[in-house]
Every structure is written in C-alpha cells, then in structure tokens.
Enzyme design. Structure first.
Site, PDB file in Angstrom:
ATOM      1  N   HIS A 213       0.827  -1.204  -0.032  1.00 21.44           N
ATOM      2  CA  HIS A 213       0.144   0.096   0.064  1.00 21.44           C
ATOM      3  C   HIS A 213       0.774   1.278  -0.068  1.00 21.44           C
ATOM      4  CE1 HIS A 213       1.173  -0.227   4.228  1.00 21.44           C
ATOM      5  NE2 HIS A 213       0.900   0.920   4.486  1.00 21.44           N
ATOM      6  N   ASP A 215       0.909   5.103   1.661  1.00 15.77           N
ATOM      7  CA  ASP A 215       0.307   5.917   2.747  1.00 15.77           C
ATOM      8  C   ASP A 215      -0.522   7.130   2.237  1.00 15.77           C
ATOM      9  OD1 ASP A 215       1.143   4.064   4.219  1.00 15.77           O
ATOM     10  OD2 ASP A 215       2.703   5.167   5.435  1.00 15.77           O
ATOM     11  N   HIS A 278       4.774  -0.062   0.123  1.00 14.60           N
ATOM     12  CA  HIS A 278       5.405  -0.850   0.898  1.00 14.60           C
ATOM     13  C   HIS A 278       4.712  -2.008   1.535  1.00 14.60           C
ATOM     14  CE1 HIS A 278       3.873   2.630   2.863  1.00 14.60           C
ATOM     15  NE2 HIS A 278       3.511   2.353   4.054  1.00 14.60           N
ATOM     16  N   ARG A 288       7.295  -8.775  16.081  1.00 17.08           N
ATOM     17  CA  ARG A 288       7.780  -7.160  15.819  1.00 17.08           C
ATOM     18  C   ARG A 288       6.829  -6.465  16.114  1.00 17.08           C
ATOM     19  NH1 ARG A 288       7.055  -4.675  10.964  1.00 17.08           N
ATOM     20  NH2 ARG A 288       8.300  -2.992  10.642  1.00 17.08           N
TER      21      ARG A 288
HETATM   22  O1  AKG Z   1       4.064  -1.746  10.797  1.00 14.94           O
HETATM   23  C1  AKG Z   1       4.937  -1.351   9.728  1.00 14.94           C
HETATM   24  O2  AKG Z   1       6.019  -1.857   9.654  1.00 14.94           O
HETATM   25  C2  AKG Z   1       4.368  -0.511   8.613  1.00 14.94           C
HETATM   26  C3  AKG Z   1       3.208   0.151   8.780  1.00 14.94           C
HETATM   27  C4  AKG Z   1       2.574   0.941   7.720  1.00 14.94           C
HETATM   28  O3  AKG Z   1       3.047   0.993   6.856  1.00 14.94           O
HETATM   29  C5  AKG Z   1       1.373   1.702   8.023  1.00 14.94           C
HETATM   30  O4  AKG Z   1       0.488   1.674   9.086  1.00 14.94           O
HETATM   31  O5  AKG Z   1       0.767   2.177   7.030  1.00 14.94           O
HETATM   32 FE   FE2 Z   2       2.071   2.325   5.302  1.00 17.83          FE
END
Ligand code: AKG
Ligand code: FE2
Length: 331
Positions: A213, A215, A278, A288
């Site tokens: 996605h 952001d 990403h 994690r």
């Molecule tokens: O948690 C992550 O490593 C990425 C989170 C992410 O890309 C988001 O919340 O938009």
């Molecule tokens: Fe993100």
C-alpha cells in the site's frame, strides 16, 4: 470490523492464507541494498548537505532513514514498553477497546483499515490513537493507565516536531518556502499514531503482515523494535531508469527512524516525488512491534500542487481538493 484472531495457532487459519490471492508484486524478489541514511544534525553548516540528501532520497526512493533526529530515546523506549504491554493483553481485553467499524479513522484496537479492501486477513493487529488515548487506556488499566498515556502523548509531541521539520525540508527541496502563500499549514492536525504488532507466524510464506500500500500522509515516521518485516518497493517506473522490480527489506538501525513519503507529498510536488509502495511480510521467529506517526494536513486543508513546485509550463496533475476528500477517493 475487528475479529478475534488466535495468534498462537500452530497452523495458519484459512482466513489468513494469501498464497493464491493477488496482493500486487507478491512474487517479486527481495534484494538487500543500502538505504539512504541522513544525519539530521542541527549544525547550520550542514543544512545544504541535508537538503541535497533529502532531495536525492525523495527523487529516487521515496523513503529514507534519519539519525540524530532529536526524538528522545527515553520516550521511544517507554512507548515500546507500553506497546508490548498492550499487545500482550488477552484477546478479549483488547477486543473491549475495538475500533468502531467506520471508514473514518478512529481510535481503538483491530486490524489495519486497509484490511477492509481484501477478502483475506493480515497476520497483524493494530491500535490506532487519534488524539488522546486516555479513554481506552482507562478502560484497559483502570488503576494503571497513566504511563501508557504519558508515553504515547510524549511520542506524539516529539514526532510532530520532527515531522514538521522534515516536511519543511522536503518542501524546501521543491523550491517552496514558508513565506509562500500556498505553503501548507500543518497547524493542530489531530495526531494520528498507530501501534502495530506482527506476532510470530506459523506459516509466513503463505501469510502477509500488511499488504502492499501507499500511505495517505505527507510523511509517515516509523520506529520498529526489530527488523524482519517492512519492505519498500523499487521498480522500473522509478526515476533511476532500468532497475529490476524488487522489494528492499529495512533493517533496524540503532536509534534511527524510518521516513516514508505519502500521497500528499506526491500531490504537493505535482508528481515529482512519488509516494512509495510498501508492505510487511510475516515471519516465523520474531514478534515485531512498530510505532507509526502519520503527518497529514487537516481534513479541510486544500491540497493541490504547490505553485513553486511546478516548473514553467507544467500543467497540474492533481485537482486541488480538500485533504479529507482525497482520502475518501482512496489511493
Ligand atoms: O508496521 C509497519 O512496519 C508498517 C506500517 C505501515 O506501513 C502503515 O501503518 O501504513
Ligand atoms: Fe504504510
């Protein structure tokens, strides 16, 4: 809508098996490579160098790492501790503060908003904080909520300061300055923080932590407790010309933070900078945790290409809309 997921399952439930679902670039190779790392020293003599490094990272990648960022590591470590305390709660306790099923972002526990777009679920859980976490924290820990609220609120203040500084630097790389009448105002946006948890997954190759996605934010700043999950996409369409489509994994580097360009940066720059795709892959060994800060203009702020970011004769690639309207159209 938040569903209870048994993250201790030894076999991946059917609801989480993604191997036959097209999630976009799933099978492109993962190639380790260096990630632009920018030392944000406060020394005025370094300003031009920092600006050039940011410009280069925005032009070629859409993501970079910052060191010497000024965010208190004490605040970050307290936040990480509280983040683990939250996700270690029993599933029914977390469900007691579940996010309301609305399209608008609201506070609470659940899956990522993005998960509503897919038939399969992500191997992850998140807790959104829009504004203050007080109400939910009091519900979860009636006698012991203060440390959670303090850590999150201090994190938001520090991240907002850094995000404002980075935003001004990014806009300066486009030739814009704070004196311009259309220089974006980020005054009093409601802080939006997401705490994320990616539990150990029994069959990571079939699952996904968070689907690919982009952001919606201007920038997103992330702190991860361990590596082993986040990956950025680099492909043929990137400005560097002929490169193989691939995913770049992000290591955890000491006290560094990760900066991601979102769609608002793409719009302000009239497409000169690209928001970056990403994803988070699941893994079999490490649980994690991630803390994310989204820096976005107010919902009623006008967002369109900035005059000075456009070259002579360029036409505008984006309509000037209110920020909230862009969100509704999706990305
Ligand atoms: O948690 C992550 O490593 C990425 C989170 C992410 O890309 C988001 O919340 O938009
Ligand atoms: Fe993100």
């Amino acid at each position: 809508m938040a569903k209870i997921i048994d993250f201790s399952a030894k076999v991946l439930p059917d609801s989480h098996i993604w191997d036959t679902v097209e999630d976009g670039h799933r099978h492109d190779p993962v190639i380790e490579e260096s990630i632009p790392t920018i030392n944000l020293s406060n020394n005025p003599d370094d300003y031009t160098m920092i600006l050039n490094q940011i410009k280069d990272a925005c032009n070629t990648r859409g993501f970079f790492i910052v060191t010497n960022h000024g965010v208190s590591m004490d605040v970050i470590h307290r936040c990480e501790k509280e983040c683990k305390r939250l996700f270690d709660l029993e599933p029914c306790e977390k469900m007691s503060v579940a996010r309301k099923p609305t399209y608008e972002i609201s506070s609470g526990y659940g899956s990522f908003l993005l998960s509503d777009c897919f038939s399969k679920s992500f191997w992850s859980e998140s807790f959104y904080v829009v504004g203050s976490p007080l109400e939910h924290a009091k519900q979860l820990w009636p006698d012991d909520y203060q440390s959670f609220c303090d850590a999150i609120e201090e994190f938001q203040v520090e991240m907002k300061y850094l995000a404002t500084r980075l935003t001004n630097l990014i806009l300066a790389t486009l030739g814009c300055s704070i004196e311009d009448e259309d220089f974006p105002k980020f005054e009093n946006p409601t802080p939006f923080t997401s705490l994320n948890s990616y539990p150990v997954c029994p069959e990571p190759e079939k699952a996904i932590g968070l689907a690919p996605h982009k952001d919606f934010s201007m920038i997103t700043i992330l702190r991860q407790t361990t590596d082993g999950g986040l990956q950025f996409y680099r492909g043929k369409n990137d400005t560097e010309g002929q490169i193989t489509d691939h995913w770049v994994p992000v290591p955890k580097i000491g006290d560094a933070l990760i900066v991601v360009l979102g769609n608002v940066s793409q719009i302000y720059s009239n497409g000169r900078y690209r928001s970056v795709l990403h994803r988070v892959v699941a893994n079999q060994t490490i649980h994690r945790h991630v803390m994310t800060y989204f820096h976005t203009p107010l919902a009623n702020a006008k967002v369109g290409p900035l005059k000075k970011a456009m070259n002579e004769g360029d036409s505008s690639h984006y309509k000037g809309l209110e920020c909230g309207e862009y969100r509704r159209f999706g990305s």
